[in-house]
Design a protein around this motif. Structure first.
Motif, PDB file in Angstrom:
ATOM      1  N   ARG A  28       0.830  -1.210   0.000  1.00 30.59           N
ATOM      2  CA  ARG A  28       0.000   0.000   0.000  1.00 30.59           C
ATOM      3  C   ARG A  28       0.863   1.258   0.000  1.00 30.59           C
ATOM      4  O   ARG A  28       0.550   2.230  -0.693  1.00 30.59           O
ATOM      5  CB  ARG A  28      -0.922  -0.029   1.207  1.00 30.59           C
ATOM      6  N   ASN A  29       1.965   1.247   0.756  1.00 27.08           N
ATOM      7  CA  ASN A  29       2.873   2.404   0.783  1.00 27.08           C
ATOM      8  C   ASN A  29       3.543   2.612  -0.561  1.00 27.08           C
ATOM      9  O   ASN A  29       3.767   3.751  -0.970  1.00 27.08           O
ATOM     10  CB  ASN A  29       3.930   2.239   1.877  1.00 27.08           C
ATOM     11  N   HIS A  38       1.019   4.199  -2.817  1.00 28.17           N
ATOM     12  CA  HIS A  38       0.847   5.583  -2.365  1.00 28.17           C
ATOM     13  C   HIS A  38       2.006   6.454  -2.844  1.00 28.17           C
ATOM     14  O   HIS A  38       1.796   7.545  -3.395  1.00 28.17           O
ATOM     15  CB  HIS A  38       0.742   5.591  -0.844  1.00 28.17           C
ATOM     16  N   ASP A  39       3.227   5.981  -2.662  1.00 29.58           N
ATOM     17  CA  ASP A  39       4.407   6.740  -3.103  1.00 29.58           C
ATOM     18  C   ASP A  39       4.442   6.883  -4.621  1.00 29.58           C
ATOM     19  O   ASP A  39       4.787   7.952  -5.140  1.00 29.58           O
ATOM     20  CB  ASP A  39       5.689   6.072  -2.616  1.00 29.58           C
ATOM     21  N   VAL A  56       1.855   6.788  -6.831  1.00 38.88           N
ATOM     22  CA  VAL A  56       0.811   7.717  -7.273  1.00 38.88           C
ATOM     23  C   VAL A  56       1.165   9.145  -6.863  1.00 38.88           C
ATOM     24  O   VAL A  56       0.988  10.094  -7.636  1.00 38.88           O
ATOM     25  CB  VAL A  56      -0.572   7.293  -6.709  1.00 38.88           C
ATOM     26  N   GLY A  57       1.704   9.318  -5.665  1.00 41.39           N
ATOM     27  CA  GLY A  57       2.125  10.642  -5.213  1.00 41.39           C
ATOM     28  C   GLY A  57       3.218  11.228  -6.092  1.00 41.39           C
ATOM     29  O   GLY A  57       3.208  12.418  -6.409  1.00 41.39           O
ATOM     30  N   ASP A  68       5.042  16.619   4.156  1.00 42.38           N
ATOM     31  CA  ASP A  68       4.644  15.913   2.939  1.00 42.38           C
ATOM     32  C   ASP A  68       5.300  16.589   1.734  1.00 42.38           C
ATOM     33  O   ASP A  68       4.716  17.458   1.092  1.00 42.38           O
ATOM     34  CB  ASP A  68       3.124  15.932   2.815  1.00 42.38           C
TER      35      ASP A  68
END
Length: 86
Positions: free
Chosen positions: A2-3, A6-7, A9-10, A64
Motif C-alpha cells: 500500500r505504501n 501511495h508513493d 501515485v504521489g 509531505d
C-alpha cells in the motif's frame, strides 16, 4: 504494498503538478514581450498552492514533500505570471 502504491501515485501527481505550473513559462514570456494575459487565474492558483505548501509543512507526523514541491513551483510561477500580466 500500500505504501509503494501511495508513493508511486504521489510521485506521478507531483510530476504532473510541476508540469502544470511549468506550463506558465510561455505565458510569462508572452507577458514580457508585451502580449499581456489575464492576471487573476495565476494569482488564484498561487494562493491555492501557498495553502497546500502550508498544509504540507504542517502535516504530521512528517512533512509531505510530495505535496510541497510542486506547489512551491505553483506559488513561484503563479506569482511571476501574475506580476508580468500588467
Amino acid at each position: 504494498m500500500r505504501n509503494r502504491i501511495h508513493d508511486f501515485v504521489g510521485s506521478i501527481g507531483a510530476t504532473i503538478g510541476l508540469l502544470v505550473f511549468l506550463a506558465y513559462i510561455p505565458q510569462i514570456i508572452s507577458n514580457l514581450n508585451g502580449e499581456k494575459g489575464q492576471p487573476w487565474p495565476p494569482l488564484v492558483a498561487a494562493i491555492s498552492c501557498l495553502l497546500w505548501v502550508i498544509y504540507g509543512f504542517t502535516a504530521e507526523p512528517k512533512k509531505d514533500y510530495i505535496l510541497i514541491v510542486p506547489n512551491v513551483a505553483g506559488v513561484i510561477f503563479g506569482l511571476i505570471t501574475f506580476f508580468t500580466s500588467f
